[in-house]
Design a protein around this motif. Sequence first.
Motif, PDB file in Angstrom:
ATOM      1  N   PRO A 218      40.887  -3.837   1.612  1.00 62.99           N
ATOM      2  CA  PRO A 218      41.948  -2.924   2.057  1.00 62.99           C
ATOM      3  C   PRO A 218      43.125  -3.624   2.735  1.00 62.99           C
ATOM      4  CG  PRO A 218      39.795  -2.025   2.602  1.00 62.99           C
ATOM      5  CD  PRO A 218      39.561  -3.423   2.119  1.00 62.99           C
ATOM      6  N   ARG A 219      42.856  -4.625   3.551  1.00 59.71           N
ATOM      7  CA  ARG A 219      43.949  -5.262   4.292  1.00 59.71           C
ATOM      8  C   ARG A 219      44.547  -6.459   3.557  1.00 59.71           C
ATOM      9  NH1 ARG A 219      41.731  -5.157  10.566  1.00 59.71           N
ATOM     10  NH2 ARG A 219      40.868  -3.041  10.487  1.00 59.71           N
ATOM     11  N   ARG A 220      43.865  -6.911   2.548  1.00 61.33           N
ATOM     12  CA  ARG A 220      44.342  -8.022   1.702  1.00 61.33           C
ATOM     13  C   ARG A 220      44.629  -9.296   2.505  1.00 61.33           C
ATOM     14  NH1 ARG A 220      49.014  -7.116  -0.328  1.00 61.33           N
ATOM     15  NH2 ARG A 220      49.475  -5.000   0.361  1.00 61.33           N
ATOM     16  N   PHE A 221      43.735  -9.608   3.455  1.00 59.44           N
ATOM     17  CA  PHE A 221      43.832 -10.882   4.159  1.00 59.44           C
ATOM     18  C   PHE A 221      42.969 -11.958   3.484  1.00 59.44           C
ATOM     19  CE2 PHE A 221      44.918  -8.698   8.446  1.00 59.44           C
ATOM     20  CZ  PHE A 221      46.238  -8.577   8.036  1.00 59.44           C
ATOM     21  N   GLY A 222      42.171 -11.555   2.516  1.00 62.09           N
ATOM     22  CA  GLY A 222      41.400 -12.526   1.760  1.00 62.09           C
ATOM     23  C   GLY A 222      42.277 -13.210   0.720  1.00 62.09           C
ATOM     24  N   PHE A 223      41.708 -14.216   0.055  1.00 63.61           N
ATOM     25  CA  PHE A 223      42.474 -14.876  -1.008  1.00 63.61           C
ATOM     26  C   PHE A 223      41.543 -15.565  -1.992  1.00 63.61           C
ATOM     27  CE2 PHE A 223      42.345 -17.945   2.543  1.00 63.61           C
ATOM     28  CZ  PHE A 223      41.869 -19.088   1.915  1.00 63.61           C
ATOM     29  N   MET A 224      42.115 -15.908  -3.151  1.00 67.15           N
ATOM     30  CA  MET A 224      41.407 -16.655  -4.182  1.00 67.15           C
ATOM     31  C   MET A 224      42.339 -17.751  -4.685  1.00 67.15           C
ATOM     32  SD  MET A 224      39.530 -13.672  -6.428  1.00 67.15           S
ATOM     33  CE  MET A 224      38.481 -12.447  -5.605  1.00 67.15           C
ATOM     34  N   VAL A 225      41.819 -18.959  -4.763  1.00 62.43           N
ATOM     35  CA  VAL A 225      42.570 -20.085  -5.314  1.00 62.43           C
ATOM     36  C   VAL A 225      41.657 -20.860  -6.252  1.00 62.43           C
ATOM     37  CG1 VAL A 225      44.092 -20.288  -3.306  1.00 62.43           C
ATOM     38  CG2 VAL A 225      41.987 -21.607  -3.387  1.00 62.43           C
ATOM     39  N   MET A 226      42.261 -21.613  -7.159  1.00 62.55           N
ATOM     40  CA  MET A 226      41.483 -22.449  -8.078  1.00 62.55           C
ATOM     41  C   MET A 226      41.964 -23.884  -7.987  1.00 62.55           C
ATOM     42  SD  MET A 226      40.994 -19.997 -11.442  1.00 62.55           S
ATOM     43  CE  MET A 226      39.805 -21.143 -12.181  1.00 62.55           C
ATOM     44  N   MET A 227      41.035 -24.800  -8.192  1.00 62.94           N
ATOM     45  CA  MET A 227      41.353 -26.229  -8.139  1.00 62.94           C
ATOM     46  C   MET A 227      40.298 -27.009  -8.907  1.00 62.94           C
ATOM     47  SD  MET A 227      40.144 -26.808  -4.178  1.00 62.94           S
ATOM     48  CE  MET A 227      40.992 -25.303  -3.702  1.00 62.94           C
TER      49      MET A 227
ATOM     50  N   ARG B 292      38.569 -31.023  -4.870  1.00 61.75           N
ATOM     51  CA  ARG B 292      38.338 -30.113  -3.744  1.00 61.75           C
ATOM     52  C   ARG B 292      38.223 -30.825  -2.396  1.00 61.75           C
ATOM     53  NH1 ARG B 292      33.245 -27.530  -2.155  1.00 61.75           N
ATOM     54  NH2 ARG B 292      32.468 -27.824  -4.246  1.00 61.75           N
ATOM     55  N   PRO B 293      37.483 -31.948  -2.293  1.00 56.77           N
ATOM     56  CA  PRO B 293      37.352 -32.566  -0.961  1.00 56.77           C
ATOM     57  C   PRO B 293      38.683 -32.925  -0.314  1.00 56.77           C
ATOM     58  CG  PRO B 293      35.734 -33.471  -2.475  1.00 56.77           C
ATOM     59  CD  PRO B 293      36.660 -32.644  -3.302  1.00 56.77           C
ATOM     60  N   GLY B 294      39.694 -33.244  -1.136  1.00 57.78           N
ATOM     61  CA  GLY B 294      40.982 -33.622  -0.582  1.00 57.78           C
ATOM     62  C   GLY B 294      41.989 -32.501  -0.503  1.00 57.78           C
ATOM     63  N   HIS B 295      41.603 -31.299  -0.929  1.00 59.66           N
ATOM     64  CA  HIS B 295      42.510 -30.158  -0.896  1.00 59.66           C
ATOM     65  C   HIS B 295      42.786 -29.750   0.548  1.00 59.66           C
ATOM     66  CE1 HIS B 295      43.937 -26.004  -1.448  1.00 59.66           C
ATOM     67  NE2 HIS B 295      44.273 -26.372  -2.670  1.00 59.66           N
ATOM     68  N   ALA B 296      43.954 -29.173   0.780  1.00 62.07           N
ATOM     69  CA  ALA B 296      44.359 -28.810   2.146  1.00 62.07           C
ATOM     70  C   ALA B 296      43.374 -27.877   2.831  1.00 62.07           C
ATOM     71  CB  ALA B 296      45.748 -28.170   2.111  1.00 62.07           C
ATOM     72  N   LEU B 297      42.682 -27.023   2.074  1.00 54.78           N
ATOM     73  CA  LEU B 297      41.725 -26.097   2.678  1.00 54.78           C
ATOM     74  C   LEU B 297      40.471 -26.793   3.198  1.00 54.78           C
ATOM     75  CD1 LEU B 297      41.782 -23.119   0.133  1.00 54.78           C
ATOM     76  CD2 LEU B 297      42.863 -23.195   2.390  1.00 54.78           C
ATOM     77  N   PHE B 298      40.152 -27.961   2.633  1.00 58.95           N
ATOM     78  CA  PHE B 298      38.862 -28.590   2.911  1.00 58.95           C
ATOM     79  C   PHE B 298      38.957 -29.977   3.557  1.00 58.95           C
ATOM     80  CE2 PHE B 298      38.233 -25.682  -0.643  1.00 58.95           C
ATOM     81  CZ  PHE B 298      37.145 -24.939  -0.201  1.00 58.95           C
ATOM     82  N   ALA B 299      40.086 -30.636   3.399  1.00 53.93           N
ATOM     83  CA  ALA B 299      40.164 -32.056   3.761  1.00 53.93           C
ATOM     84  C   ALA B 299      39.826 -32.339   5.219  1.00 53.93           C
ATOM     85  CB  ALA B 299      41.553 -32.595   3.425  1.00 53.93           C
ATOM     86  N   LYS B 300      40.182 -31.442   6.120  1.00 56.06           N
ATOM     87  CA  LYS B 300      40.010 -31.710   7.546  1.00 56.06           C
ATOM     88  C   LYS B 300      38.871 -30.916   8.180  1.00 56.06           C
ATOM     89  CE  LYS B 300      44.813 -33.090   8.293  1.00 56.06           C
ATOM     90  NZ  LYS B 300      46.054 -32.871   9.085  1.00 56.06           N
ATOM     91  N   LEU B 301      38.076 -30.255   7.359  1.00 58.41           N
ATOM     92  CA  LEU B 301      36.961 -29.489   7.919  1.00 58.41           C
ATOM     93  C   LEU B 301      35.925 -30.428   8.535  1.00 58.41           C
ATOM     94  CD1 LEU B 301      36.276 -26.703   5.265  1.00 58.41           C
ATOM     95  CD2 LEU B 301      37.340 -26.441   7.515  1.00 58.41           C
ATOM     96  N   GLY B 302      35.342 -29.981   9.621  1.00 60.14           N
ATOM     97  CA  GLY B 302      34.321 -30.767  10.294  1.00 60.14           C
ATOM     98  C   GLY B 302      32.958 -30.613   9.647  1.00 60.14           C
TER      99      GLY B 302
END
Length: 293
Positions: free
Chosen positions: A122-131, A136-146
């Motif tokens: 309903p609020r559309r705060f989710g998202f979907m991306v493909m790579m 993936r390990p170097g993608h901006a979403l994942f690169a700096k995760l602990g």
Amino acid sequence: MPELPEVETVRRGLAPVLVGSRVARLDARRPDLRFPLPERFGKRLVGQDIVRLERRAKYLIAGLSGGEDLVMHLGMTGRFTIVHGGEVDRPGDYIHETGPDPAHDHVVLHLSDGTQVIYNDPRRFGFMVMMPHNERPGHALFAKLGAEPLSDELTADYLASRALGKKVNLKAFLMDQHVVAGLGNIYVSEALFQARLSPDRGAASLADRRGRPTERAKLLVDAIKDVLERAIDAGGSTLRDYRNAAGEKGEFQERFAVYDRADAVCVTAGCGRKIRRAVHSGRATFYCPRCQR
């Protein structure tokens, strides 16, 4: 927003349906969620087999036979519904009818066996991306995760190495996704209570002068893993909009020791003190002033 146990509960519900299935058709009923949907979304998905469904932090990741990953985030109100043949089917505990407002059914995966997997938000705060999977390990979403908290990465040595010399308190330290990935507000409060550590205690206290882990670091690692595992077993926690992939509420909120229990008596036998509420970096924190030091 769903935290790690809620996302893991959804993953476990979706995996038996998605993994090993082929995407026969895609309905993208709007061009965007929080962000635009992937370019050529249908062409990149249709005909692909889903070979795995993983979780990293709060992301769901569907690995595709063509070498790409579909990364999905639930945002605040995102949920998946699984429908088979237009009727309720229960090959597991997670098959159920479409949610009450199909106007918010934004993305529908039609699988080759006729199953529909519907993303409603309903609020559309989710998202979907493909790579590409190998990027993936170097993608901006994942690169700096602990460290992933339920993996072997999270150890007392790891926490000590990240905490050495830090000037922040334990609450802020644990909420930093660069330190521990996917650990959110609810479970930080619960883990600190279980480890008997004050949220205001300095993070540097997890390491001694030589950088070796203190007993506090060992207790905290054990508490984080135990709290998360118990929450997953309970199906997560329901606060406002969260439902698992079966449309069912999680139950862990009924077992909170401190979270959202301000002014209630501490659950520790013989304590008798009331749980306090504080605010750290704009987020509510709950703790026992006697048990947590």
